[in-house]
Write a protein that holds these residues in place. Structure first.
Motif, PDB file in Angstrom:
ATOM      1  N   GLY A   1      51.993 -11.400  67.128  1.00  0.00           N
ATOM      2  CA  GLY A   1      50.647 -10.931  67.448  1.00  0.00           C
ATOM      3  C   GLY A   1      50.588 -10.261  68.805  1.00  0.00           C
ATOM      4  O   GLY A   1      49.916  -9.231  68.971  1.00  0.00           O
ATOM      5  N   GLU A   2      51.282 -10.849  69.789  1.00  0.00           N
ATOM      6  CA  GLU A   2      51.316 -10.230  71.118  1.00  0.00           C
ATOM      7  C   GLU A   2      51.999  -8.863  71.058  1.00  0.00           C
ATOM      8  O   GLU A   2      51.537  -7.894  71.676  1.00  0.00           O
ATOM      9  CB  GLU A   2      52.047 -11.124  72.113  1.00  0.00           C
ATOM     10  N   LEU A   3      53.090  -8.749  70.315  1.00  0.00           N
ATOM     11  CA  LEU A   3      53.796  -7.476  70.201  1.00  0.00           C
ATOM     12  C   LEU A   3      52.948  -6.427  69.496  1.00  0.00           C
ATOM     13  O   LEU A   3      53.008  -5.238  69.833  1.00  0.00           O
ATOM     14  CB  LEU A   3      55.116  -7.682  69.449  1.00  0.00           C
ATOM     15  N   LEU A   4      52.147  -6.850  68.519  1.00  0.00           N
ATOM     16  CA  LEU A   4      51.251  -5.907  67.850  1.00  0.00           C
ATOM     17  C   LEU A   4      50.217  -5.366  68.834  1.00  0.00           C
ATOM     18  O   LEU A   4      49.913  -4.162  68.840  1.00  0.00           O
ATOM     19  CB  LEU A   4      50.547  -6.596  66.682  1.00  0.00           C
ATOM     20  N   GLY A   5      49.697  -6.247  69.695  1.00  0.00           N
ATOM     21  CA  GLY A   5      48.754  -5.787  70.716  1.00  0.00           C
ATOM     22  C   GLY A   5      49.396  -4.807  71.680  1.00  0.00           C
ATOM     23  O   GLY A   5      48.776  -3.818  72.089  1.00  0.00           O
ATOM     24  N   GLN A   6      50.652  -5.074  72.050  1.00  0.00           N
ATOM     25  CA  GLN A   6      51.376  -4.149  72.927  1.00  0.00           C
ATOM     26  C   GLN A   6      51.566  -2.789  72.258  1.00  0.00           C
ATOM     27  O   GLN A   6      51.464  -1.745  72.908  1.00  0.00           O
ATOM     28  CB  GLN A   6      52.740  -4.743  73.294  1.00  0.00           C
ATOM     29  N   LEU A   7      51.827  -2.795  70.950  1.00  0.00           N
ATOM     30  CA  LEU A   7      52.011  -1.540  70.228  1.00  0.00           C
ATOM     31  C   LEU A   7      50.724  -0.726  70.206  1.00  0.00           C
ATOM     32  O   LEU A   7      50.741   0.504  70.406  1.00  0.00           O
ATOM     33  CB  LEU A   7      52.480  -1.833  68.800  1.00  0.00           C
ATOM     34  N   VAL A   8      49.600  -1.399  69.978  1.00  0.00           N
ATOM     35  CA  VAL A   8      48.306  -0.695  69.979  1.00  0.00           C
ATOM     36  C   VAL A   8      48.046  -0.085  71.358  1.00  0.00           C
ATOM     37  O   VAL A   8      47.632   1.088  71.461  1.00  0.00           O
ATOM     38  CB  VAL A   8      47.165  -1.667  69.589  1.00  0.00           C
ATOM     39  N   ASP A   9      48.310  -0.845  72.428  1.00  0.00           N
ATOM     40  CA  ASP A   9      48.118  -0.315  73.780  1.00  0.00           C
ATOM     41  C   ASP A   9      49.039   0.873  74.037  1.00  0.00           C
ATOM     42  O   ASP A   9      48.649   1.855  74.676  1.00  0.00           O
ATOM     43  CB  ASP A   9      48.392  -1.415  74.821  1.00  0.00           C
ATOM     44  N   TRP A  10      50.259   0.808  73.542  1.00  0.00           N
ATOM     45  CA  TRP A  10      51.229   1.887  73.727  1.00  0.00           C
ATOM     46  C   TRP A  10      50.741   3.165  73.046  1.00  0.00           C
ATOM     47  O   TRP A  10      50.811   4.265  73.620  1.00  0.00           O
ATOM     48  CB  TRP A  10      52.582   1.455  73.161  1.00  0.00           C
ATOM     49  N   ILE A  11      50.229   3.018  71.836  1.00  0.00           N
ATOM     50  CA  ILE A  11      49.727   4.187  71.106  1.00  0.00           C
ATOM     51  C   ILE A  11      48.546   4.813  71.843  1.00  0.00           C
ATOM     52  O   ILE A  11      48.460   6.038  71.996  1.00  0.00           O
ATOM     53  CB  ILE A  11      49.330   3.793  69.671  1.00  0.00           C
ATOM     54  N   VAL A  12      47.637   3.955  72.318  1.00  0.00           N
ATOM     55  CA  VAL A  12      46.465   4.464  73.053  1.00  0.00           C
ATOM     56  C   VAL A  12      46.906   5.194  74.315  1.00  0.00           C
ATOM     57  O   VAL A  12      46.390   6.279  74.647  1.00  0.00           O
ATOM     58  CB  VAL A  12      45.499   3.310  73.390  1.00  0.00           C
ATOM     59  N   ASP A  13      47.870   4.625  75.047  1.00  0.00           N
ATOM     60  CA  ASP A  13      48.369   5.270  76.272  1.00  0.00           C
ATOM     61  C   ASP A  13      49.009   6.611  75.969  1.00  0.00           C
ATOM     62  O   ASP A  13      48.822   7.589  76.724  1.00  0.00           O
ATOM     63  CB  ASP A  13      49.382   4.362  76.972  1.00  0.00           C
ATOM     64  N   LYS A  14      49.773   6.679  74.899  1.00  0.00           N
ATOM     65  CA  LYS A  14      50.419   7.944  74.558  1.00  0.00           C
ATOM     66  C   LYS A  14      49.396   9.003  74.189  1.00  0.00           C
ATOM     67  O   LYS A  14      49.555  10.191  74.508  1.00  0.00           O
ATOM     68  CB  LYS A  14      51.401   7.741  73.386  1.00  0.00           C
ATOM     69  N   LEU A  15      48.321   8.606  73.524  1.00  0.00           N
ATOM     70  CA  LEU A  15      47.277   9.559  73.145  1.00  0.00           C
ATOM     71  C   LEU A  15      46.451   9.984  74.353  1.00  0.00           C
ATOM     72  O   LEU A  15      46.187  11.182  74.553  1.00  0.00           O
ATOM     73  CB  LEU A  15      46.361   8.933  72.086  1.00  0.00           C
ATOM     74  N   ALA A  16      46.039   8.997  75.172  1.00  0.00           N
ATOM     75  CA  ALA A  16      45.086   9.286  76.254  1.00  0.00           C
ATOM     76  C   ALA A  16      45.746   9.817  77.519  1.00  0.00           C
ATOM     77  O   ALA A  16      45.253  10.776  78.134  1.00  0.00           O
ATOM     78  CB  ALA A  16      44.287   8.026  76.575  1.00  0.00           C
ATOM     79  N   ASP A  17      46.875   9.203  77.926  1.00  0.00           N
ATOM     80  CA  ASP A  17      47.488   9.550  79.217  1.00  0.00           C
ATOM     81  C   ASP A  17      48.593  10.585  79.091  1.00  0.00           C
ATOM     82  O   ASP A  17      48.708  11.492  79.927  1.00  0.00           O
ATOM     83  CB  ASP A  17      48.047   8.290  79.884  1.00  0.00           C
ATOM     84  N   ASP A  18      49.429  10.458  78.073  1.00  0.00           N
ATOM     85  CA  ASP A  18      50.557  11.374  77.928  1.00  0.00           C
ATOM     86  C   ASP A  18      50.248  12.547  77.002  1.00  0.00           C
ATOM     87  O   ASP A  18      51.083  13.447  76.845  1.00  0.00           O
ATOM     88  CB  ASP A  18      51.784  10.615  77.404  1.00  0.00           C
ATOM     89  N   HIS A  19      49.055  12.482  76.354  1.00  0.00           N
ATOM     90  CA  HIS A  19      48.582  13.570  75.486  1.00  0.00           C
ATOM     91  C   HIS A  19      49.547  13.865  74.350  1.00  0.00           C
ATOM     92  O   HIS A  19      49.770  15.018  73.965  1.00  0.00           O
ATOM     93  CB  HIS A  19      48.345  14.845  76.322  1.00  0.00           C
ATOM     94  N   TRP A  20      50.136  12.797  73.817  1.00  0.00           N
ATOM     95  CA  TRP A  20      50.959  12.973  72.633  1.00  0.00           C
ATOM     96  C   TRP A  20      50.055  13.240  71.435  1.00  0.00           C
ATOM     97  O   TRP A  20      48.919  12.778  71.376  1.00  0.00           O
ATOM     98  CB  TRP A  20      51.776  11.720  72.356  1.00  0.00           C
TER      99      TRP A  20
END
Length: 404
Positions: A373-392
């Protein structure tokens, strides 16, 4: 299983505790990868663990770390046991129990070092497996964890003069626990209640409770006879009730002598019903003054200390999943499973939920699911960061995740 983009909190904490045992940062990363994979990967092989991560090296690097790189697995085990003493729940105690048992760890490959054909009593068939002897510690709190392992090698696989049988390996585990200064009473099933083992424990002044087969010979009323034969001679009025869990049994406790055992022992015979002629179980102890309930409670920890670990180790942590042929790699895998198990065990039954778990954990399975469950939360945060900050773009993210 979610794709892994970072290590879980429990593994990061483990790197802080054990990281200095490894020579450099890449080795520490492989240590963290392997522990994480044992807890959450669908396939807990080297390639399965490696492929679960978004960013990683080639799987051959993890394989070499497991099989070739020079790091001291015994030092890891010693540090693990030392670390467990920092928590009152997992600390050694005079009321602790040291349970010894053996387990078959199945393998698919016939070329793995030290594997052989062994009879699996549970499934009534021969299997290709490693035969491990293990000592486990059971704390008064109910927490339990492995102490040490020995791998049995068949005589035909040994060099001349190198063969060691199960009795000697059992004695090695007993000596190891005593040398470590681990307090507690020993317990084991009928496979290890040989005269040699019982005499050895008695010589160390430690207590034991073992299971006895009902065809075992002993001296009763001046003559040698089978234990079941003795049970048939016991009148119903001599049997006393004892409650074990929700069930009532009838028992007789008596000091007797076992041939070749050089000290007096107390035998406890159990019947399911008072008027049964045939006994259902028998226990033996070198503590002549113990009450029957204490003998029973020590023996019951054999299930807690061995069978529970065998089940969780195989079902949750991939105890039998490692397929490397190298014997050192197989040994390291077993000790890494012990490390992962101990990390999770120390997280159970805490006064408050772990920050990463969000709820009180009571089983190893629950702990593994909490890590996922913790790793799933980390994955969601990673996706959001890539979309918002890195503009992937979404296709970019899917492409990276599709590689795992």
């Amino acid at each position: 299983m979610p794709t892994i983009v970072d290590f879980p909190t429990i593994v990061k904490d483990a790197v802080d505790v054990f990281g200095d045992l490894f020579a450099n940062e890449p080795e520490r990363r492989h240590f963290a990868e392997y522990l994480t994979g044992l807890m959450v990967a669908e396939k807990k092989t080297v390639s399965g663990i490696n492929s679960a991560f978004v960013v990683t090296t080639d799987q051959s690097c993890l394989n070499r770390w497991l099989t070739e790189v020079a790091w001291d697995v015994k030092a890891l085990n010693d540090r693990r046991l030392e670390w467990l003493q920092g928590d009152p729940k997992t600390r050694y105690s005079l009321r602790g129990v040291i349970a010894i048992d053996n387990t078959l760890v199945d393998h698919a490959g016939k070329l793995i070092a030290d594997v052989g054909w062994f009879w699996d009593h549970a499934n009534e068939r021969y299997v290709i497996a490693h035969d491990y002897l293990i000592s486990n510690y059971v704390c008064p709190s109910g927490a339990h964890y492995p102490i040490e392992w020995c791998r049995f090698k068949k005589r035909e696989a040994c060099q001349k003069g190198e063969f060691t049988d199960h009795t000697e390996l059992c004695i090695d585990l007993i000596n190891d626990a005593i040398a470590r200064g681990i307090p507690g009473d020993f317990t084991f099933d009928s496979y290890f209640t040989s005269a040699k083992v019982l005499n050895h424990i008695e010589s160390t002044k430690r207590a034991y409770v073992g299971d006895l087969k009902l065809n075992r010979k002993l001296v009763y009323e001046g003559r040698e006879q089978a234990l079941q034969q003795v049970a048939r001679q016991i009148p119903w009025r001599a049997k006393k009730p004892v409650r074990v869990g929700n069930r009532r049994y009838w028992y007789l406790s008596k000091q007797m002598r076992i041939p070749d055992v050089n000290h007096p022992v107390r035998i406890v015979l159990f019947w399911k019903e008072r008027d049964d002629a045939e006994a259902s179980k028998a226990l033996v102890s070198n503590r002549l003054l113990w009450e029957v309930i204490r003998i029973v409670l020590v023996y019951r920890h054999r299930w807690t200390g061995t069978e529970t670990f065998h089940r969780d180790g195989k079902q949750e942590l991939g105890l039998g999943d490692c397929q490397v042929r190298n014997g050192e790699g197989q040994t390291r895998h077993v000790y890494l499973v012990s490390a992962a198990y101990s990390l999770l065990m120390r997280s159970l039954h805490q006064n408050r939920p772990q920050d990463w778990a969000r709820s009180m954990l009571t089983t190893i399975g629950e702990a593994c699911r909490a890590v996922k469950g913790e790793l799933l939360g980390q994955l969601v945060d990673w996706i959001v960061d890539k979309l918002a900050d890195d503009h992937w773009s979404v296709p970019q993210i899917k492409a990276v995740l599709a590689q795992t």
